[in-house]
Design a protein around this motif. Structure first.
Motif, PDB file in Angstrom:
ATOM      1  N   GLU A  23     -47.969  30.754 -65.910  1.00 49.20           N
ATOM      2  CA  GLU A  23     -47.977  29.160 -64.853  1.00 49.20           C
ATOM      3  C   GLU A  23     -47.621  28.164 -65.967  1.00 49.20           C
ATOM      4  O   GLU A  23     -47.482  26.568 -65.470  1.00 49.20           O
ATOM      5  CB  GLU A  23     -49.514  29.136 -64.651  1.00 49.20           C
ATOM      6  CG  GLU A  23     -49.302  28.951 -63.558  1.00 49.20           C
ATOM      7  CD  GLU A  23     -50.830  28.522 -63.165  1.00 49.20           C
ATOM      8  OE1 GLU A  23     -51.916  27.564 -62.586  1.00 49.20           O
ATOM      9  OE2 GLU A  23     -52.102  29.865 -63.044  1.00 49.20           O
ATOM     10  N   VAL A  24     -48.087  28.126 -66.967  1.00 50.79           N
ATOM     11  CA  VAL A  24     -47.420  26.867 -68.159  1.00 50.79           C
ATOM     12  C   VAL A  24     -46.169  25.759 -67.836  1.00 50.79           C
ATOM     13  O   VAL A  24     -45.449  25.239 -67.279  1.00 50.79           O
ATOM     14  CB  VAL A  24     -47.592  27.054 -69.198  1.00 50.79           C
ATOM     15  CG1 VAL A  24     -47.871  25.746 -70.031  1.00 50.79           C
ATOM     16  CG2 VAL A  24     -49.723  27.190 -69.764  1.00 50.79           C
ATOM     17  N   ARG A  25     -45.312  27.830 -67.882  1.00 52.46           N
ATOM     18  CA  ARG A  25     -43.924  27.478 -67.545  1.00 52.46           C
ATOM     19  C   ARG A  25     -43.286  27.016 -66.322  1.00 52.46           C
ATOM     20  O   ARG A  25     -42.393  26.106 -66.277  1.00 52.46           O
ATOM     21  CB  ARG A  25     -43.489  29.040 -67.928  1.00 52.46           C
ATOM     22  CG  ARG A  25     -42.354  29.462 -68.167  1.00 52.46           C
ATOM     23  CD  ARG A  25     -41.558  30.738 -68.395  1.00 52.46           C
ATOM     24  NE  ARG A  25     -40.760  30.542 -68.642  1.00 52.46           N
ATOM     25  CZ  ARG A  25     -39.501  31.535 -67.933  1.00 52.46           C
ATOM     26  NH1 ARG A  25     -39.995  32.123 -67.176  1.00 52.46           N
ATOM     27  NH2 ARG A  25     -38.195  31.775 -68.364  1.00 52.46           N
ATOM     28  N   ALA A  26     -44.084  27.405 -65.610  1.00 45.92           N
ATOM     29  CA  ALA A  26     -43.614  27.193 -63.836  1.00 45.92           C
ATOM     30  C   ALA A  26     -44.260  25.709 -64.070  1.00 45.92           C
ATOM     31  O   ALA A  26     -43.327  25.356 -62.810  1.00 45.92           O
ATOM     32  CB  ALA A  26     -44.711  28.037 -63.150  1.00 45.92           C
ATOM     33  N   ALA A  79     -43.337  24.080 -74.367  1.00 42.51           N
ATOM     34  CA  ALA A  79     -44.937  24.607 -74.228  1.00 42.51           C
ATOM     35  C   ALA A  79     -45.896  25.549 -75.071  1.00 42.51           C
ATOM     36  O   ALA A  79     -47.028  25.110 -75.692  1.00 42.51           O
ATOM     37  CB  ALA A  79     -45.560  24.406 -73.106  1.00 42.51           C
ATOM     38  N   CYS A  80     -45.265  26.105 -75.596  1.00 41.60           N
ATOM     39  CA  CYS A  80     -45.595  27.734 -75.711  1.00 41.60           C
ATOM     40  C   CYS A  80     -46.390  27.226 -77.682  1.00 41.60           C
ATOM     41  O   CYS A  80     -47.150  27.569 -78.024  1.00 41.60           O
ATOM     42  CB  CYS A  80     -44.930  28.676 -75.798  1.00 41.60           C
ATOM     43  SG  CYS A  80     -45.621  30.545 -76.475  1.00 41.60           S
ATOM     44  N   CYS A  92     -40.993  39.022 -76.889  1.00 41.54           N
ATOM     45  CA  CYS A  92     -41.448  38.178 -75.548  1.00 41.54           C
ATOM     46  C   CYS A  92     -40.640  37.639 -74.855  1.00 41.54           C
ATOM     47  O   CYS A  92     -38.869  37.488 -75.105  1.00 41.54           O
ATOM     48  CB  CYS A  92     -42.025  36.885 -76.110  1.00 41.54           C
ATOM     49  SG  CYS A  92     -41.506  35.588 -74.654  1.00 41.54           S
ATOM     50  N   PRO A  93     -40.480  38.106 -73.747  1.00 42.07           N
ATOM     51  CA  PRO A  93     -39.636  38.154 -72.743  1.00 42.07           C
ATOM     52  C   PRO A  93     -38.924  36.862 -72.452  1.00 42.07           C
ATOM     53  O   PRO A  93     -38.191  36.303 -71.440  1.00 42.07           O
ATOM     54  CB  PRO A  93     -40.059  38.623 -70.960  1.00 42.07           C
ATOM     55  CG  PRO A  93     -42.640  38.630 -71.798  1.00 42.07           C
ATOM     56  CD  PRO A  93     -41.655  38.182 -72.958  1.00 42.07           C
ATOM     57  N   PHE A  94     -39.757  36.023 -72.523  1.00 43.19           N
ATOM     58  CA  PHE A  94     -39.164  34.562 -72.260  1.00 43.19           C
ATOM     59  C   PHE A  94     -38.010  34.157 -73.240  1.00 43.19           C
ATOM     60  O   PHE A  94     -37.493  32.618 -73.178  1.00 43.19           O
ATOM     61  CB  PHE A  94     -40.818  33.372 -72.022  1.00 43.19           C
ATOM     62  CG  PHE A  94     -41.347  33.529 -70.831  1.00 43.19           C
ATOM     63  CD1 PHE A  94     -40.713  33.670 -69.633  1.00 43.19           C
ATOM     64  CD2 PHE A  94     -42.394  34.015 -71.212  1.00 43.19           C
ATOM     65  CE1 PHE A  94     -41.606  34.467 -68.750  1.00 43.19           C
ATOM     66  CE2 PHE A  94     -43.572  34.086 -70.283  1.00 43.19           C
ATOM     67  CZ  PHE A  94     -42.859  34.179 -68.795  1.00 43.19           C
TER      68      PHE A  94
END
Ligand code: AMP
Ligand code: FES
Ligand code: ZN
Length: 300
Positions: free
Chosen positions: A120-123, A132-133, A223-225
């Motif tokens: 959600e932070v990503r969005a 951000a992570c 990580c998938p991102f």
């Protein structure tokens, strides 16, 4: 192939050192490299309690394993990023490791701390996800260490990670990251704990071999991102250089640490304040983490 140490059958060849080792002598080599890193950069002493940030991957679990084997008091810290199955599985690996060793593990939920999990932070932000992570991870590691009285946080960054970060910073001549790139970051404020990387002398292949030989069960998936991240491209380029010329990666990194880094260190250190909301360290008035949490709240 024979072990350089004992003449027995070697299981691993380390081309950059021009040696091969049998399993017990490789494990010994690995521990020596960690001890050398700790000694050279005065990372911590035997009396200090260490907080080891563990992701469930091979590097950080290998690090926790060596530190426990060496007799350090080392507590694990897992940050639950809330990234679907990836987080569930990586958390389970950390919990299983801790239970198997009888070692203490702290778990912090990003969702509770930021107000939303990483997807959600990503969005909610236009920042690249890993930025951000990464910001949240550094903040929460420091916060957990301060709250529970750990003077130092150790992470599992290895030689490949450090060389790739350096390569990325050099490509853009990012002088601030170059000044900060170090296996040991000192505490420059009472609310900032030391950060150290005891595996910076060991390659990804070596940490994987250590984890395998020690029977450590770790999460293999990335990580998938992380897919498509430029850091992966930089690692790939450096691996090709390393193939053609073993030692390239470590010469690049060690050369910078010994000869280059001092040129980037700021003459006058940046002024640090305490965030008006959370009290953690910032160069402004509201810290980047609190700004991120606000941004997430606004997007709801
Ligand atoms: P990465 O940025 O994913 O390459 O991870 C670098 C280091 O940060 C790892 O070796 C760990 O020490 C730490 N780390 C990464 N993810 C986590 C996590 N979810 N919880 C705790 N520590 C982490
Ligand atoms: Fe942070 Fe992948 S671990 S976005
Ligand atoms: Zn803050």
């Amino acid at each position: 192939m024979k072990c350089r140490k004992c003449g027995g059958t070697a299981v691993l060849e380390l081309r950059r050192h021009n040696v091969a080792f049998c399993a017990p002598d490789f494990l010994e080599f690995f521990r020596r490299q960690v001890n050398e890193a700790v000694r050279r950069h005065r990372m911590f002493t035997r009396d200090e309690s260490l907080l080891v940030a563990v992701s469930g991957g091979k590097d950080s679990l290998a690090l926790w394993d060596v530190l426990l084997e060496e007799g350090y008091s080392a507590t694990g810290l897992y940050l639950d990023l809330g990234i679907f199955d990836y987080s569930r599985e990586s958390r389970a690996k950390c919990e299983a490791f801790a239970a198997g060793r009888g070692a203490p593990l702290r778990i912090v939920s990003v969702e509770q701390e930021v107000g939303a999990a990483i997807p959600e932070v990503r969005a909610a932000t236009r920042r690249p996800t890993c930025s951000a992570c990464g910001l949240s991870k550094r903040y929460l590691m420091n916060k957990a260490a301060l709250e529970h009285g750990f003077p130092v946080v150790a992470t599992g960054h290895n030689l490949d990670d450090e060389a790739a970060t350096l390569f990325g910073s050099v490509l853009h001549w990012q002088t601030e990251p170059l000044a900060r790139q170090s296996p040991a970051l000192p505490s420059t404020h009472p609310k900032l704990v030391r950060r150290v990387k005891p595996l910076y002398r060991l390659s990804e292949l070596e940490t994987a071999a250590y984890a395998f030989l020690r029977g450590i069960d770790y999460i293999v998936e990335e990580c998938p991102f992380a897919k498509g991240a430029t850091s992966l491209l930089h690692k790939d380029i450096l691996n090709r250089l390393e193939d053609a010329s073993p030692g390239a990666k470590h010469n690049f990194l060690y050369g910078f640490l010994e000869k280059g880094r001092a040129a980037f260190e700021q003459a006058s250190p940046v002024e640090l304040n305490e965030c008006v909301r959370c009290g953690q360290v910032t160069t402004g008035t509201l810290c980047a983490f609190c700004k991120l949490a606000d941004q997430v709240k606004r997007s709801r």
